[in-house]
Design a protein around this motif. Structure first.
Motif, PDB file in Angstrom:
ATOM      1  N   THR A 258      -7.294  13.075 -12.482  1.00 24.70           N
ATOM      2  CA  THR A 258      -8.318  12.392 -11.660  1.00 24.70           C
ATOM      3  C   THR A 258      -8.759  11.053 -12.252  1.00 24.70           C
ATOM      4  N   SER A 259      -8.018  10.552 -13.266  1.00 29.90           N
ATOM      5  CA  SER A 259      -8.445   9.307 -13.924  1.00 29.90           C
ATOM      6  C   SER A 259      -8.005   8.048 -13.170  1.00 29.90           C
ATOM      7  N   ALA A 260      -7.329   8.218 -12.026  1.00 25.48           N
ATOM      8  CA  ALA A 260      -6.869   7.030 -11.298  1.00 25.48           C
ATOM      9  C   ALA A 260      -7.196   7.100  -9.801  1.00 25.48           C
ATOM     10  N   PRO A 261      -8.480   7.004  -9.449  1.00 18.17           N
ATOM     11  CA  PRO A 261      -8.821   6.924  -8.012  1.00 18.17           C
ATOM     12  C   PRO A 261      -8.274   5.617  -7.421  1.00 18.17           C
ATOM     13  N   VAL A 262      -7.633   5.724  -6.262  1.00 15.31           N
ATOM     14  CA  VAL A 262      -7.026   4.545  -5.628  1.00 15.31           C
ATOM     15  C   VAL A 262      -7.343   4.567  -4.132  1.00 15.31           C
ATOM     16  N   SER A 263      -7.708   3.398  -3.601  1.00  8.88           N
ATOM     17  CA  SER A 263      -8.017   3.277  -2.173  1.00  8.88           C
ATOM     18  C   SER A 263      -6.729   3.168  -1.358  1.00  8.88           C
ATOM     19  N   ARG A 264      -6.893   2.988  -0.060  1.00 12.88           N
ATOM     20  CA  ARG A 264      -5.752   2.659   0.789  1.00 12.88           C
ATOM     21  C   ARG A 264      -5.200   1.297   0.392  1.00 12.88           C
ATOM     22  N   VAL A 265      -3.957   1.065   0.763  1.00  9.99           N
ATOM     23  CA  VAL A 265      -3.268  -0.162   0.367  1.00  9.99           C
ATOM     24  C   VAL A 265      -3.352  -1.180   1.499  1.00  9.99           C
ATOM     25  N   MET A 266      -3.855  -2.362   1.169  1.00  3.72           N
ATOM     26  CA  MET A 266      -3.840  -3.456   2.153  1.00  3.72           C
ATOM     27  C   MET A 266      -2.592  -4.290   1.870  1.00  3.72           C
ATOM     28  N   LEU A 267      -1.823  -4.561   2.919  1.00  6.59           N
ATOM     29  CA  LEU A 267      -0.561  -5.277   2.725  1.00  6.59           C
ATOM     30  C   LEU A 267      -0.800  -6.678   2.164  1.00  6.59           C
ATOM     31  N   ARG A 268       0.154  -7.150   1.377  1.00  5.91           N
ATOM     32  CA  ARG A 268       0.042  -8.451   0.710  1.00  5.91           C
ATOM     33  C   ARG A 268      -0.210  -9.569   1.707  1.00  5.91           C
ATOM     34  N   GLU A 269       0.418  -9.477   2.880  1.00  2.00           N
ATOM     35  CA  GLU A 269       0.271 -10.507   3.908  1.00  2.00           C
ATOM     36  C   GLU A 269      -1.197 -10.723   4.284  1.00  2.00           C
ATOM     37  N   GLN A 270      -2.007  -9.660   4.147  1.00  2.00           N
ATOM     38  CA  GLN A 270      -3.425  -9.755   4.518  1.00  2.00           C
ATOM     39  C   GLN A 270      -4.291 -10.255   3.359  1.00  2.00           C
ATOM     40  N   VAL A 271      -3.747 -10.212   2.151  1.00  3.92           N
ATOM     41  CA  VAL A 271      -4.590 -10.438   0.965  1.00  3.92           C
ATOM     42  C   VAL A 271      -4.213 -11.712   0.209  1.00  3.92           C
ATOM     43  N   GLY A 333     -22.431  14.379 -10.455  1.00  6.33           N
ATOM     44  CA  GLY A 333     -23.330  14.112  -9.332  1.00  6.33           C
ATOM     45  C   GLY A 333     -23.334  12.657  -8.906  1.00  6.33           C
ATOM     46  N   ASP A 334     -22.785  11.771  -9.748  1.00  8.79           N
ATOM     47  CA  ASP A 334     -22.728  10.349  -9.386  1.00  8.79           C
ATOM     48  C   ASP A 334     -21.787  10.123  -8.208  1.00  8.79           C
ATOM     49  N   SER A 335     -22.120   9.095  -7.425  1.00  8.84           N
ATOM     50  CA  SER A 335     -21.204   8.642  -6.377  1.00  8.84           C
ATOM     51  C   SER A 335     -20.835   7.195  -6.688  1.00  8.84           C
ATOM     52  N   LEU A 336     -19.549   6.941  -6.853  1.00  6.04           N
ATOM     53  CA  LEU A 336     -19.056   5.615  -7.217  1.00  6.04           C
ATOM     54  C   LEU A 336     -18.433   4.949  -5.995  1.00  6.04           C
ATOM     55  N   THR A 337     -18.834   3.715  -5.721  1.00  8.17           N
ATOM     56  CA  THR A 337     -18.177   2.955  -4.657  1.00  8.17           C
ATOM     57  C   THR A 337     -17.638   1.651  -5.235  1.00  8.17           C
ATOM     58  N   ALA A 338     -16.332   1.494  -5.132  1.00 11.00           N
ATOM     59  CA  ALA A 338     -15.662   0.292  -5.628  1.00 11.00           C
ATOM     60  C   ALA A 338     -15.198  -0.512  -4.427  1.00 11.00           C
ATOM     61  N   GLU A 339     -15.391  -1.824  -4.509  1.00 12.10           N
ATOM     62  CA  GLU A 339     -15.014  -2.679  -3.372  1.00 12.10           C
ATOM     63  C   GLU A 339     -14.306  -3.924  -3.874  1.00 12.10           C
ATOM     64  N   ILE A 340     -13.301  -4.350  -3.147  1.00 12.48           N
ATOM     65  CA  ILE A 340     -12.696  -5.657  -3.393  1.00 12.48           C
ATOM     66  C   ILE A 340     -12.548  -6.353  -2.041  1.00 12.48           C
ATOM     67  N   GLU A 341     -12.977  -7.589  -2.024  1.00 16.11           N
ATOM     68  CA  GLU A 341     -12.910  -8.431  -0.822  1.00 16.11           C
ATOM     69  C   GLU A 341     -11.494  -8.405  -0.238  1.00 16.11           C
ATOM     70  N   LYS A 342     -11.395  -8.343   1.062  1.00 19.82           N
ATOM     71  CA  LYS A 342     -10.130  -8.373   1.816  1.00 19.82           C
ATOM     72  C   LYS A 342      -9.294  -7.096   1.686  1.00 19.82           C
ATOM     73  N   ILE A 343      -9.659  -6.238   0.718  1.00 19.01           N
ATOM     74  CA  ILE A 343      -8.822  -5.049   0.507  1.00 19.01           C
ATOM     75  C   ILE A 343      -9.497  -3.800   1.061  1.00 19.01           C
ATOM     76  N   GLY A 344     -10.777  -3.605   0.680  1.00 22.04           N
ATOM     77  CA  GLY A 344     -11.477  -2.434   1.199  1.00 22.04           C
ATOM     78  C   GLY A 344     -12.341  -1.802   0.152  1.00 22.04           C
ATOM     79  N   SER A 345     -12.697  -0.555   0.380  1.00 27.11           N
ATOM     80  CA  SER A 345     -13.568   0.126  -0.576  1.00 27.11           C
ATOM     81  C   SER A 345     -13.092   1.550  -0.806  1.00 27.11           C
TER      82      SER A 345
END
Ligand code: MG
Length: 354
Positions: A258-271, A333-345
């Motif tokens: 569980t040490s590598a949470p990963v979001s959905r992948v935004m295609l390079r063309e969009q980023v 109990g913590d809730s972590l939200t990571a965000e990167i512009e143009k990619i998602g959260s």
């Protein structure tokens, strides 16, 4: 309306089930007949499924399970009344699949239909154990899944984080690996290993490789990128500090489940090339890390060129590109939200190992 179980409602009776054979009978009733007064095709197919499936059950150990994969029926004649007798027998059995054949006759022995089919076999009830799954990431929009190969990760790529860790500024980037089994997704939980000390969050831009390459040139590097994701490089900080002191590898500190949470992948063309993107992490709504990928000491293209000098990159490999300042411990109990512009959260929760 409450109906009895299907076999009971249909009226099938299993007369014999042993040594890879089964015999099932059915006395035709008005509700089995279609508007022309002939037994409905579904009745015949259900009868044959029961007989052939029964034969399979009679050929496997009691605690095993099976399910029909396919059943092919040749309808030859249509019965209107009387008793139907369906017989099935296993024709071939492998470790995971069984094949069976059979037929239905009426009381006078007239052949009404023949059938053959195949059955999945499980050594235990499906669902009792987690199905083996390959680690994957999912592409935003298309929903395509890409199997994760290896995970490469870069350490010390933001100057402010290097400073907060009192790490040396000069020299080549630090490269380490995480196993693909460390991947979890949006909505999953980070599980803190028992007795492992502090576990730190590191929000990172993740590059998802789309095209295989070795010794990739910097100018060509982005052509090897499928897209980008938001990732967390979760780190057992106490264990890592210990490893740093002893000069031993960081594997345990970086590679735990569980040490590598990963979001959905935004295609390079969009980023684009991965630069100029705001990157942010909040815990329970409070901001903990906030920066911009422009502050990376080495660009995505440089990192791909650097890593691929020694390691062949393949489709599905992930490259974590380092974290900005602000790292710190997480708690159950913590809730972590990571965000990167143009990619998602990406939002994940934290819990202690049971
Ligand atoms: Mg990191």
């Amino acid at each position: 309306m409450q109906l009895p179980p299907f076999n009971e409602y249909l009226g099938t009776q299993v007369e014999l089930r042993e040594a890879g054979e089964a015999r099932v009978v059915l006395d035709l009733k008005p509700h089995h007949l279609n508007m022309r007064g002939v037994a409905h095709g579904g009745v015949i197919s259900a009868l044959l499924d029961t007989a052939l499936g029964g034969a399979v059950i009679a050929a496997i150990p009691k605690e095993w399970w099976c399910a029909t994969i396919h059943l092919s029926i040749n309808y030859l004649d249509g019965p209107r009344a009387g008793r139907l007798v369906a017989e099935g027998r296993v024709t071939r059995r492998g470790a995971r699949v069984a094949f069976a054949a059979g037929e239905v006759k009426d009381e006078s022995g007239r052949l009404l239909a023949t059938a053959e089919g195949s059955w999945h076999l499980w050594t235990r009830k499906p669902g009792n154990s987690p199905a083996p799954r390959k680690p994957y990431v999912q592409v935003e929009g298309t929903g395509e899944t890409v199997e994760v190969g290896k995970i490469l990760a870069i350490g010390r790529n933001y100057a402010d984080h290097v400073a907060e860790m009192n790490a040396p500024k000069a020299g080549p980037p630090v490269l380490f690996f995480k196993p693909a089994t460390a991947v979890i997704h949006h909505g999953d939980s980070i599980v803190l290993p028992k007795g492992a000390g502090e576990v730190h969050h590191e929000v990172e831009l993740v590059v998802v490789i789309g095209e295989r390459g070795k010794a990739i040139q910097e100018v060509d590097a982005l052509n090897h990128v499928l897209g980008y994701a938001v990732g967390l490089d979760m780190t057992l900080r106490d264990i890592q500090d210990e490893a740093k002191k002893k000069g031993t590898p960081w594997s345990l500190a970086k590679g735990f489940d569980t040490s590598a949470p990963v979001s959905r992948v935004m295609l390079r063309e969009q980023v684009g090339d991965g630069s100029g993107l705001t990157i942010r992490l909040t815990i329970n709504g409070k901001e903990r890390q906030a920066s911009n990928t422009d502050h990376m000491m080495r660009s995505v293209a440089e990192l791909i060129a650097f890593a691929s000098k020694t390691v062949t990159l393949e489709r599905g490999d992930l490259l974590f590109t380092g974290t900005p300042a602000g790292v710190g411990p997480v708690n159950p109990g913590d809730s972590l939200t990571a965000e990167i512009e143009k990619i998602g959260s990406l939002t994940v929760s934290v819990r202690a190992e049971e």
